[in-house]
Design an enzyme around this catalytic site. Structure first.
Site, PDB file in Angstrom:
ATOM      1  N   THR A 136       0.815  -1.225   0.000  1.00  0.00           N
ATOM      2  CA  THR A 136       0.000   0.000   0.000  1.00  0.00           C
ATOM      3  C   THR A 136       0.846   1.271   0.000  1.00  0.00           C
ATOM      4  OG1 THR A 136      -0.003   0.051   2.402  1.00  0.00           O
ATOM      5  CG2 THR A 136      -1.777  -1.199   1.345  1.00  0.00           C
TER       6      THR A 136
ATOM      7  N   ASP B  79      17.660   3.101  -3.180  1.00  0.00           N
ATOM      8  CA  ASP B  79      17.185   2.994  -1.799  1.00  0.00           C
ATOM      9  C   ASP B  79      18.243   3.591  -0.866  1.00  0.00           C
ATOM     10  OD1 ASP B  79      16.869   1.863   0.917  1.00  0.00           O
ATOM     11  OD2 ASP B  79      15.183   0.824   0.001  1.00  0.00           O
TER      12      ASP B  79
ATOM     13  N   ASP C 239      19.517   1.330   2.075  1.00  0.00           N
ATOM     14  CA  ASP C 239      20.417   0.259   1.622  1.00  0.00           C
ATOM     15  C   ASP C 239      21.775   0.818   1.239  1.00  0.00           C
ATOM     16  OD1 ASP C 239      18.771  -1.885   2.016  1.00  0.00           O
ATOM     17  OD2 ASP C 239      17.948  -1.877  -0.014  1.00  0.00           O
TER      18      ASP C 239
HETATM   19  N1  URA Z   1      13.073   5.701  -0.396  1.00  0.00           N
HETATM   20  C1  URA Z   1      14.313   5.556  -0.927  1.00  0.00           C
HETATM   21  O1  URA Z   1      15.257   5.196  -0.229  1.00  0.00           O
HETATM   22  N2  URA Z   1      14.472   5.819  -2.239  1.00  0.00           N
HETATM   23  C2  URA Z   1      13.463   6.221  -3.032  1.00  0.00           C
HETATM   24  O2  URA Z   1      13.688   6.460  -4.212  1.00  0.00           O
HETATM   25  C3  URA Z   1      12.184   6.353  -2.452  1.00  0.00           C
HETATM   26  C4  URA Z   1      12.024   6.095  -1.123  1.00  0.00           C
END
Ligand code: URA
Length: 211
Positions: free
Chosen positions: A110, A202, A205
């Site tokens: 979601t 991300d 990460d």
């Molecule tokens: N969170 C992230 O780490 N990267 C994105 O592009 C969107 C949300």
């Protein structure tokens, strides 16, 4: 209510470092170091209008009244986990600041933010809150974090990110028009997974090397 302004931090040093961070082959170590450096530079922007008070001091020549900021009145609010990558640089500039944490995760289906942790310093009503999250994507986490933070009634709230999507800015401005946003870039859009494009992937990460 007219939404508070979006401050685009266009300083060449910030823009240069952000370009390096976007590169897909950049190492975790280098990504983290660049984020640290950018957060120091962004701290200057976000604290520009910080309240000051006058103190009486003595120079080698005479007494004078001179301004200081009360860092302890500032609280950096980290949205876990990626927001913590912004924290050390901010604390370098405002070492006396307090730190709060909000734990939210995005439900992968979601994309709605679900809270799992919330801890703020006491006396929030006399503190200026600066919310940290490198990525303002859908804005759902930011909206939920600020909503929760407002329950503690801080004196003011600012939101700092590294990258913002237009969708996230619109979401924040719709729900929290009183909260100014500071960002180093506004990218094109979100993809179908809620990632910012072109973006940098991300952030969590890439900061923690978990991919
Ligand atoms: N969170 C992230 O780490 N990267 C994105 O592009 C969107 C949300």
């Amino acid at each position: 209510m007219e939404p508070a302004p979006v401050h685009l931090v266009s300083h060449p040093l910030v823009q240069h470092k952000l370009t390096l961070m976007r590169e897909k082959d950049r190492s975790t170590n280098s990504f983290r170091r660049l984020l640290h450096e950018i957060s120091v530079l962004m701290a200057y922007e976000v604290t520009r209008e910080m309240p000051m008070r006058m103190v009486e001091i003595e120079t080698p020549l005479e007494k004078m009244s001179s301004p200081v900021i009360d860092g302890r009145k500032t609280v950096f609010v980290v949205i876990m986990r990626a927001g913590s990558g912004f924290l050390d640089g901010m604390l370098e500039v405002v070492p006396g600041a307090r730190v709060g944490h909000i734990g939210l995760y995005r439900d992968p289906k979601t994309l709605v933010a679900v809270e799992y942790y919330f801890k703020m310093p006491h006396g929030m009503h006399e503190r200026d809150a600066i919310v940290l999250d490198p990525m303002l994507a859908t804005g759902n986490s930011a909206v939920a974090a600020v909503e929760r933070l407002k329950e503690t009634q801080p004196k003011s709230i600012r939101f700092v990110c590294l990258l913002a999507a237009p969708e996230g800015i619109a979401n924040m401005q719709r729900h929290h028009p009183d909260v100014p946003i500071y960002t180093a870039a506004i990218d094109r859009q979100l993809d179908s997974h809620g990632y910012i494009v072109p973006g940098l992937g991300d952030a969590g990460d890439r900061i923690f090397g978990t991919k």
